[in-house]
Write a protein that holds these residues in place. Sequence first.
Motif, PDB file in Angstrom:
ATOM      1  N   LEU A 147      69.532  30.996 -11.151  1.00 15.21           N
ATOM      2  CA  LEU A 147      68.576  30.709 -12.215  1.00 15.21           C
ATOM      3  C   LEU A 147      69.096  31.121 -13.598  1.00 15.21           C
ATOM      4  CD1 LEU A 147      65.184  31.674 -10.529  1.00 15.21           C
ATOM      5  CD2 LEU A 147      65.957  29.387 -11.197  1.00 15.21           C
ATOM      6  N   GLU A 148      69.759  32.262 -13.683  1.00 14.94           N
ATOM      7  CA  GLU A 148      70.317  32.707 -14.956  1.00 14.94           C
ATOM      8  C   GLU A 148      71.625  31.989 -15.255  1.00 14.94           C
ATOM      9  OE1 GLU A 148      70.399  34.627 -18.564  1.00 14.94           O
ATOM     10  OE2 GLU A 148      68.773  34.511 -17.092  1.00 14.94           O
ATOM     11  N   GLN A 149      72.399  31.740 -14.231  1.00 15.85           N
ATOM     12  CA  GLN A 149      73.688  31.066 -14.405  1.00 15.85           C
ATOM     13  C   GLN A 149      73.502  29.641 -14.926  1.00 15.85           C
ATOM     14  OE1 GLN A 149      75.934  30.922 -10.776  1.00 15.85           O
ATOM     15  NE2 GLN A 149      77.752  30.030 -11.736  1.00 15.85           N
ATOM     16  N   ALA A 150      72.335  29.057 -14.690  1.00 18.80           N
ATOM     17  CA  ALA A 150      72.072  27.683 -15.107  1.00 18.80           C
ATOM     18  C   ALA A 150      72.147  27.510 -16.623  1.00 18.80           C
ATOM     19  CB  ALA A 150      70.699  27.243 -14.607  1.00 18.80           C
ATOM     20  N   PHE A 151      72.043  28.601 -17.383  1.00 23.12           N
ATOM     21  CA  PHE A 151      72.120  28.521 -18.841  1.00 23.12           C
ATOM     22  C   PHE A 151      73.565  28.519 -19.355  1.00 23.12           C
ATOM     23  CE2 PHE A 151      67.874  30.294 -18.125  1.00 23.12           C
ATOM     24  CZ  PHE A 151      67.108  29.455 -18.931  1.00 23.12           C
ATOM     25  N   GLU A 152      74.509  28.765 -18.476  1.00 29.31           N
ATOM     26  CA  GLU A 152      75.901  28.810 -18.898  1.00 29.31           C
ATOM     27  C   GLU A 152      76.442  27.402 -19.120  1.00 29.31           C
ATOM     28  OE1 GLU A 152      78.149  31.034 -16.079  1.00 29.31           O
ATOM     29  OE2 GLU A 152      76.916  32.839 -16.277  1.00 29.31           O
ATOM     30  N   PRO A 153      77.326  27.212 -20.116  1.00 28.79           N
ATOM     31  CA  PRO A 153      77.884  25.884 -20.385  1.00 28.79           C
ATOM     32  C   PRO A 153      78.572  25.292 -19.171  1.00 28.79           C
ATOM     33  CG  PRO A 153      78.408  27.399 -22.168  1.00 28.79           C
ATOM     34  CD  PRO A 153      77.807  28.224 -21.067  1.00 28.79           C
ATOM     35  N   PHE A 154      78.318  24.006 -18.942  1.00 33.56           N
ATOM     36  CA  PHE A 154      78.949  23.218 -17.883  1.00 33.56           C
ATOM     37  C   PHE A 154      78.568  23.680 -16.479  1.00 33.56           C
ATOM     38  CE2 PHE A 154      82.026  23.284 -21.481  1.00 33.56           C
ATOM     39  CZ  PHE A 154      81.804  21.977 -21.908  1.00 33.56           C
ATOM     40  N   PHE A 155      77.499  24.477 -16.367  1.00 30.20           N
ATOM     41  CA  PHE A 155      77.078  24.930 -15.037  1.00 30.20           C
ATOM     42  C   PHE A 155      76.646  23.745 -14.186  1.00 30.20           C
ATOM     43  CE2 PHE A 155      73.470  25.855 -12.232  1.00 30.20           C
ATOM     44  CZ  PHE A 155      74.083  26.716 -11.342  1.00 30.20           C
ATOM     45  N   ARG A 156      77.049  23.733 -12.930  1.00 33.00           N
ATOM     46  CA  ARG A 156      76.624  22.741 -11.961  1.00 33.00           C
ATOM     47  C   ARG A 156      76.196  23.461 -10.689  1.00 33.00           C
ATOM     48  NH1 ARG A 156      75.445  17.921 -14.232  1.00 33.00           N
ATOM     49  NH2 ARG A 156      76.712  17.846 -16.096  1.00 33.00           N
ATOM     50  N   GLY A 157      74.970  23.224 -10.287  1.00 34.26           N
ATOM     51  CA  GLY A 157      74.470  23.852  -9.074  1.00 34.26           C
ATOM     52  C   GLY A 157      74.814  23.024  -7.863  1.00 34.26           C
ATOM     53  N   GLU A 158      73.938  23.069  -6.872  1.00 34.06           N
ATOM     54  CA  GLU A 158      74.196  22.321  -5.643  1.00 34.06           C
ATOM     55  C   GLU A 158      74.111  20.830  -5.909  1.00 34.06           C
ATOM     56  OE1 GLU A 158      71.352  20.735  -4.600  1.00 34.06           O
ATOM     57  OE2 GLU A 158      70.110  21.769  -6.026  1.00 34.06           O
ATOM     58  N   ALA A 159      74.377  20.037  -4.883  1.00 32.81           N
ATOM     59  CA  ALA A 159      74.599  18.596  -5.045  1.00 32.81           C
ATOM     60  C   ALA A 159      73.470  17.875  -5.752  1.00 32.81           C
ATOM     61  CB  ALA A 159      74.848  17.956  -3.670  1.00 32.81           C
ATOM     62  N   SER A 160      72.220  18.281  -5.509  1.00 32.81           N
ATOM     63  CA  SER A 160      71.105  17.559  -6.093  1.00 32.81           C
ATOM     64  C   SER A 160      71.045  17.715  -7.607  1.00 32.81           C
ATOM     65  CB  SER A 160      69.779  18.035  -5.473  1.00 32.81           C
ATOM     66  OG  SER A 160      69.611  19.416  -5.655  1.00 32.81           O
ATOM     67  N   GLY A 184      62.185  33.853 -29.802  1.00 34.29           N
ATOM     68  CA  GLY A 184      61.526  33.658 -28.517  1.00 34.29           C
ATOM     69  C   GLY A 184      62.480  33.776 -27.349  1.00 34.29           C
ATOM     70  N   GLU A 185      62.076  33.218 -26.218  1.00 32.24           N
ATOM     71  CA  GLU A 185      62.889  33.286 -25.010  1.00 32.24           C
ATOM     72  C   GLU A 185      62.612  32.070 -24.138  1.00 32.24           C
ATOM     73  OE1 GLU A 185      65.540  33.715 -23.480  1.00 32.24           O
ATOM     74  OE2 GLU A 185      65.548  35.907 -23.605  1.00 32.24           O
ATOM     75  N   LEU A 186      63.588  31.732 -23.311  1.00 30.68           N
ATOM     76  CA  LEU A 186      63.458  30.645 -22.346  1.00 30.68           C
ATOM     77  C   LEU A 186      63.961  31.148 -21.007  1.00 30.68           C
ATOM     78  CD1 LEU A 186      62.960  27.653 -21.587  1.00 30.68           C
ATOM     79  CD2 LEU A 186      65.330  27.197 -22.291  1.00 30.68           C
ATOM     80  N   VAL A 187      63.138  31.040 -19.981  1.00 32.29           N
ATOM     81  CA  VAL A 187      63.531  31.455 -18.633  1.00 32.29           C
ATOM     82  C   VAL A 187      63.182  30.340 -17.651  1.00 32.29           C
ATOM     83  CG1 VAL A 187      63.234  33.910 -19.123  1.00 32.29           C
ATOM     84  CG2 VAL A 187      61.320  32.594 -18.183  1.00 32.29           C
ATOM     85  N   LEU A 188      63.836  30.369 -16.510  1.00 37.03           N
ATOM     86  CA  LEU A 188      63.571  29.415 -15.442  1.00 37.03           C
ATOM     87  C   LEU A 188      62.956  30.139 -14.251  1.00 37.03           C
ATOM     88  CD1 LEU A 188      66.904  27.359 -15.416  1.00 37.03           C
ATOM     89  CD2 LEU A 188      64.766  26.794 -16.578  1.00 37.03           C
ATOM     90  N   ARG A 189      62.071  29.430 -13.565  1.00 34.82           N
ATOM     91  CA  ARG A 189      61.434  30.014 -12.390  1.00 34.82           C
ATOM     92  C   ARG A 189      61.160  28.908 -11.382  1.00 34.82           C
ATOM     93  NH1 ARG A 189      55.833  32.941 -13.405  1.00 34.82           N
ATOM     94  NH2 ARG A 189      55.127  30.766 -13.521  1.00 34.82           N
ATOM     95  N   ASN A 190      61.459  29.161 -10.112  1.00 32.75           N
ATOM     96  CA  ASN A 190      61.118  28.208  -9.059  1.00 32.75           C
ATOM     97  C   ASN A 190      59.626  28.286  -8.778  1.00 32.75           C
ATOM     98  OD1 ASN A 190      63.642  26.909  -8.200  1.00 32.75           O
ATOM     99  ND2 ASN A 190      64.275  28.987  -7.633  1.00 32.75           N
ATOM    100  N   ARG A 191      58.997  27.126  -8.627  1.00 34.37           N
ATOM    101  CA  ARG A 191      57.570  27.065  -8.356  1.00 34.37           C
ATOM    102  C   ARG A 191      57.312  27.226  -6.862  1.00 34.37           C
ATOM    103  NH1 ARG A 191      55.839  21.474 -10.223  1.00 34.37           N
ATOM    104  NH2 ARG A 191      53.728  22.329 -10.012  1.00 34.37           N
ATOM    105  N   SER A 192      56.273  27.932  -6.512  1.00 34.29           N
ATOM    106  CA  SER A 192      55.959  28.172  -5.099  1.00 34.29           C
ATOM    107  C   SER A 192      55.667  26.863  -4.368  1.00 34.29           C
ATOM    108  CB  SER A 192      54.756  29.107  -4.976  1.00 34.29           C
ATOM    109  OG  SER A 192      53.624  28.565  -5.641  1.00 34.29           O
ATOM    110  N   GLU A 193      55.121  25.880  -5.094  1.00 34.43           N
ATOM    111  CA  GLU A 193      54.800  24.592  -4.473  1.00 34.43           C
ATOM    112  C   GLU A 193      55.964  23.611  -4.529  1.00 34.43           C
ATOM    113  OE1 GLU A 193      52.621  24.583  -8.508  1.00 34.43           O
ATOM    114  OE2 GLU A 193      53.696  25.986  -7.212  1.00 34.43           O
ATOM    115  N   GLY A 194      57.099  24.067  -5.042  1.00 36.92           N
ATOM    116  CA  GLY A 194      58.282  23.225  -5.139  1.00 36.92           C
ATOM    117  C   GLY A 194      58.534  22.784  -6.562  1.00 36.92           C
ATOM    118  N   GLY A 195      59.805  22.634  -6.906  1.00 37.38           N
ATOM    119  CA  GLY A 195      60.155  22.246  -8.266  1.00 37.38           C
ATOM    120  C   GLY A 195      60.509  23.438  -9.128  1.00 37.38           C
ATOM    121  N   LEU A 196      60.875  23.141 -10.359  1.00 35.54           N
ATOM    122  CA  LEU A 196      61.329  24.163 -11.297  1.00 35.54           C
ATOM    123  C   LEU A 196      60.388  24.223 -12.486  1.00 35.54           C
ATOM    124  CD1 LEU A 196      63.872  26.053 -11.617  1.00 35.54           C
ATOM    125  CD2 LEU A 196      64.758  24.324 -13.194  1.00 35.54           C
TER     126      LEU A 196
END
Length: 208
Positions: A147-160, A184-196
Amino acid sequence: RTRIFTAMSHDLKTPITRLRLRTEMLEDEALRAKFAKDLEEMEAMVAQTLDFMRDASTEEALQRVDAMALLQSLQTDYRDSGSRIEIEGSIARPYTGRPLALRRCLTNLVDNAIRYGDRASIRVEDTAERLCIRVLDDGPGIAEEELEQAFEPFFRGEASRSRETGGTGLGLGIARNIARAHGGELVLRNRSEGGLEAILTLPRIPAT
């Protein structure tokens, strides 16, 4: 940072110049004016993005921004391109910020939501102390450890969330830079019902 700066200055400015030349050849005056306005906004956004990549402060002046109108404008733009965006909540008072930068920040978040979840939902919470804008999608989410690494330049997660889905891998980093430039600030969080869920929190700054 050097790679980012070089790629963006070369790969973005060149096609924008080509588009401007093609726009000038359009016979429809109203359509030509609309394209020209969009290109001017794109050029301004590119210039500010390059400033952020240099760790330079943006030169765009602080203004009283009708943030609700900004969100509704984005909703209309995406609807015109065939994408669906829902907005819940409202913003009662103007927000003191940099309108082009804020638009870029929100556009990046909505683009991500649509790219990975087909649609976006925006939920707004406005208080005397802060403005909170949440952008939600119904996509696959991101592994908790990334979730934190996703803010790094050129980051690519899993295939989807791979390059096959499009994008440059810069959008989230740029959006966070803009958020932090506003205090301010920007953070990412996975939703319990699915999605980001991308949570943008902006402090209320008294107008001067």
